[in-house]
Scaffold this active site. Sequence first.
Site, PDB file in Angstrom:
ATOM      1  CE  LYS A  54      -4.055  -1.906   2.357  1.00  0.00           C
ATOM      2  NZ  LYS A  54      -4.875  -1.835   3.582  1.00  0.00           N
ATOM      3  CB  SER A  69      -1.649   0.745   8.369  1.00  0.00           C
ATOM      4  OG  SER A  69      -1.851  -0.029   9.532  1.00  0.00           O
ATOM      5  CG  ASP A  70      -4.055  -4.906   5.440  1.00  0.00           C
ATOM      6  OD1 ASP A  70      -4.818  -4.276   4.683  1.00  0.00           O
ATOM      7  OD2 ASP A  70      -4.270  -6.071   5.813  1.00  0.00           O
ATOM      8  CD  GLN A  71      -6.710  -4.317  13.028  1.00  0.00           C
ATOM      9  OE1 GLN A  71      -7.848  -4.005  12.752  1.00  0.00           O
ATOM     10  NE2 GLN A  71      -6.077  -3.862  14.092  1.00  0.00           N
TER      11      GLN A  71
END
Length: 193
Positions: A54, A69-71
Site C-alpha cells: 500500500k 497499514s493493514d490489519q
Amino acid sequence: MQNYQLVLASTSPYRQQLLNKLAVSFITASPQFDETPLEHETPIELVSRLAKGKAESCHVEETALIIGSDQVCVIDGRIIGKPLTEQKAIEQLTQQSGQSIQFFTGLAVHNNLTKQTEVKVDTFTVHFRSLSQQQIESYVAKEQPLYCAGSFKSEGLGIALFERLEGKDPNTLVGLPLIDLIDMLHNQGFEVL
C-alpha cells in the site's frame, strides 16, 4: 534535514482520525494494490506485505514519507477479513465470544526519495466477554461494524464486548500503531514533537 510531506496510504476515516492525534500535517492517497492473500501466507507475512504494498503503490510528486497499514484478525488459526454484512459480523462475534483473539497490524513507512521502506508488525490480543446472541445482534445493529476486522469498533460501543485488552498500543487495535509510527518517522528524520 529533508522536509517530507506525510502521506497516509489509506482512505479509512479511522486511520485518518488516529494520525490526527499526532497533530502533524498529512494528505491521504488511495493505494492501488491487490490485497488478495497468498496461499500459505501467515498473518504476519500478509499484513507486512499489504502494508508495504500500500505504501509503495502511492505515487506522490513531492518528497514524501508514505504510511501504509493493514490489519487482520485470526480466529482458530484462520485469517478473518472484514465482515461486510450484518450476518457475517454476527457470525464473527459469535465465534469470538468468550475467546482470546489476536489481531496483527502491519505498518510500513516508505521514503520515496531513498526508495527504502521500513515495516513493522504489532500484535494485540482481545479477550472477549461471553456474549449472548441477543447482545451480539444488538451490538451489530447499533454500531454496524461491517468494515472493521473482527466486527467491532473498539473506539466506540465495541469496548462493551471485551473483558480486557492486551498490547503495547491501543491505537493498533483501531488500525494504526502510533507508537511504532513515531519511531519509524524518527528513523527518517521526521520528528513528531
